[in-house]
Write a protein that holds these residues in place. Sequence first.
Motif, PDB file in Angstrom:
ATOM      1  N   LEU A  59       0.723  24.800 -12.889  1.00 28.43           N
ATOM      2  CA  LEU A  59       2.097  24.899 -13.398  1.00 28.43           C
ATOM      3  C   LEU A  59       2.784  23.538 -13.501  1.00 28.43           C
ATOM      4  CD1 LEU A  59       3.597  28.048 -11.611  1.00 28.43           C
ATOM      5  CD2 LEU A  59       3.424  27.683 -14.089  1.00 28.43           C
ATOM      6  N   ALA A  60       2.252  22.560 -12.781  1.00 29.74           N
ATOM      7  CA  ALA A  60       2.907  21.250 -12.713  1.00 29.74           C
ATOM      8  C   ALA A  60       3.122  20.641 -14.091  1.00 29.74           C
ATOM      9  CB  ALA A  60       2.078  20.308 -11.846  1.00 29.74           C
ATOM     10  N   ASP A  61       2.132  20.812 -14.980  1.00 29.82           N
ATOM     11  CA  ASP A  61       2.216  20.156 -16.283  1.00 29.82           C
ATOM     12  C   ASP A  61       2.624  21.106 -17.396  1.00 29.82           C
ATOM     13  OD1 ASP A  61       1.398  17.614 -15.334  1.00 29.82           O
ATOM     14  OD2 ASP A  61      -0.683  18.288 -15.311  1.00 29.82           O
ATOM     15  N   ILE A  62       3.173  22.261 -17.014  1.00 28.42           N
ATOM     16  CA  ILE A  62       3.648  23.212 -18.020  1.00 28.42           C
ATOM     17  C   ILE A  62       5.166  23.065 -18.133  1.00 28.42           C
ATOM     18  CG2 ILE A  62       3.697  25.605 -18.769  1.00 28.42           C
ATOM     19  CD1 ILE A  62       0.883  24.384 -18.459  1.00 28.42           C
ATOM     20  N   PRO A  63       5.669  22.642 -19.267  1.00 24.40           N
ATOM     21  CA  PRO A  63       7.114  22.447 -19.404  1.00 24.40           C
ATOM     22  C   PRO A  63       7.851  23.782 -19.524  1.00 24.40           C
ATOM     23  CG  PRO A  63       6.026  22.052 -21.498  1.00 24.40           C
ATOM     24  CD  PRO A  63       4.929  22.306 -20.503  1.00 24.40           C
ATOM     25  N   GLY A  64       9.184  23.702 -19.510  1.00 32.89           N
ATOM     26  CA  GLY A  64       9.992  24.885 -19.782  1.00 32.89           C
ATOM     27  C   GLY A  64      10.593  25.519 -18.550  1.00 32.89           C
ATOM     28  N   THR A  65      11.543  26.406 -18.794  1.00 34.03           N
ATOM     29  CA  THR A  65      12.295  27.035 -17.696  1.00 34.03           C
ATOM     30  C   THR A  65      11.470  28.055 -16.936  1.00 34.03           C
ATOM     31  OG1 THR A  65      13.160  28.651 -19.272  1.00 34.03           O
ATOM     32  CG2 THR A  65      14.486  26.676 -18.871  1.00 34.03           C
TER      33      THR A  65
END
Length: 334
Positions: free
Chosen positions: A297-303
């Motif tokens: 999840l660290a490199d997944i952008p967004g809210t």
Amino acid sequence: MLIGDVAQRSGVSARMLRHYDSLGLVRPTGRTNAGYREYSSEDIQRIFHIESLRCLGLSLREVSRALDDPGFTPSELVDDLIRQTRERITAETELLTRLRRIDAVEPAGWEDVLQIVALLQALGSKSAGKRQRAALSSADDAPMPVEALVEAALNETDPNVAGALRWALARSGDDGLALLAEGLGSPAAEVRKRAIQSIVEIPNGQATALLKDALTHPDIVVGRYAALALGTRGIAEAVPTLIDMVIEGTNDVDAADALSALASRPALTDQIATGLVDRLTHGSVEPPARRRLTQALADIPGTIASRALADLTHDEDRTIALTATYILGIRNAQ
């Protein structure tokens, strides 16, 4: 019956009948008053027996033994003939394959033919260095049957030579894709692996279509290679397999990198984040897998990813909570 009549009836030339006579293989029973050979019905029957045995591949000496030696048994000789025939068929098949491959290149002259033969021989060499040089030279202007490159790539065990062969196939375009697709159906796992590794390095639409089909291949290794390649090509169909790879811990770092690359596309960001979060909250996922999902999840952008990480800072698994806290700190500082 005179020799000319025997030759006409038996299909054996008069010259060959005289040769049989000189060898003592079949001697005419009698002679005419003028001294001509005269064959009896038994002589003619023996000639037919000789021809029958010759059509099985027996030499004249072996024919003589078979007809005249009371202790002769055919089993050993027949077994030997079977072995010789198989060897001959193998050699002829190899020759036919070589000729067909030369013909496929449509050589302009004998220089091209000789060059192709030299390359084919080098690809079959016991020397890894010679095989590698052949693969590299085949990617130049030298004519080379793609079929031979594919066969070599599917059977190569040396990693350096295999890399050179995949590079040569990639430069050949989509000519070898149909044969590589056949390799995916091989009963040998190593051949299937080499086939998908070669397809991965061919950057065109037809190869991408093959990779999409390979996602559901019965061989999970094939599916994983396909997913990683499709991830770098921005293909959304790879997402479920990539998430599974993170959970299973198989090439999970590469899978997470591929997910990150896909998530850079706004249309896929929420899909990937939701997929990771859904698996995180699934009760059957083991703690090590949940930790890998958190890291992904660290490199997944967004809210969606940010909210999930915020929730994970309070996770019962202390390692996950600390990881989420650290990741959030970095995201907030950016």
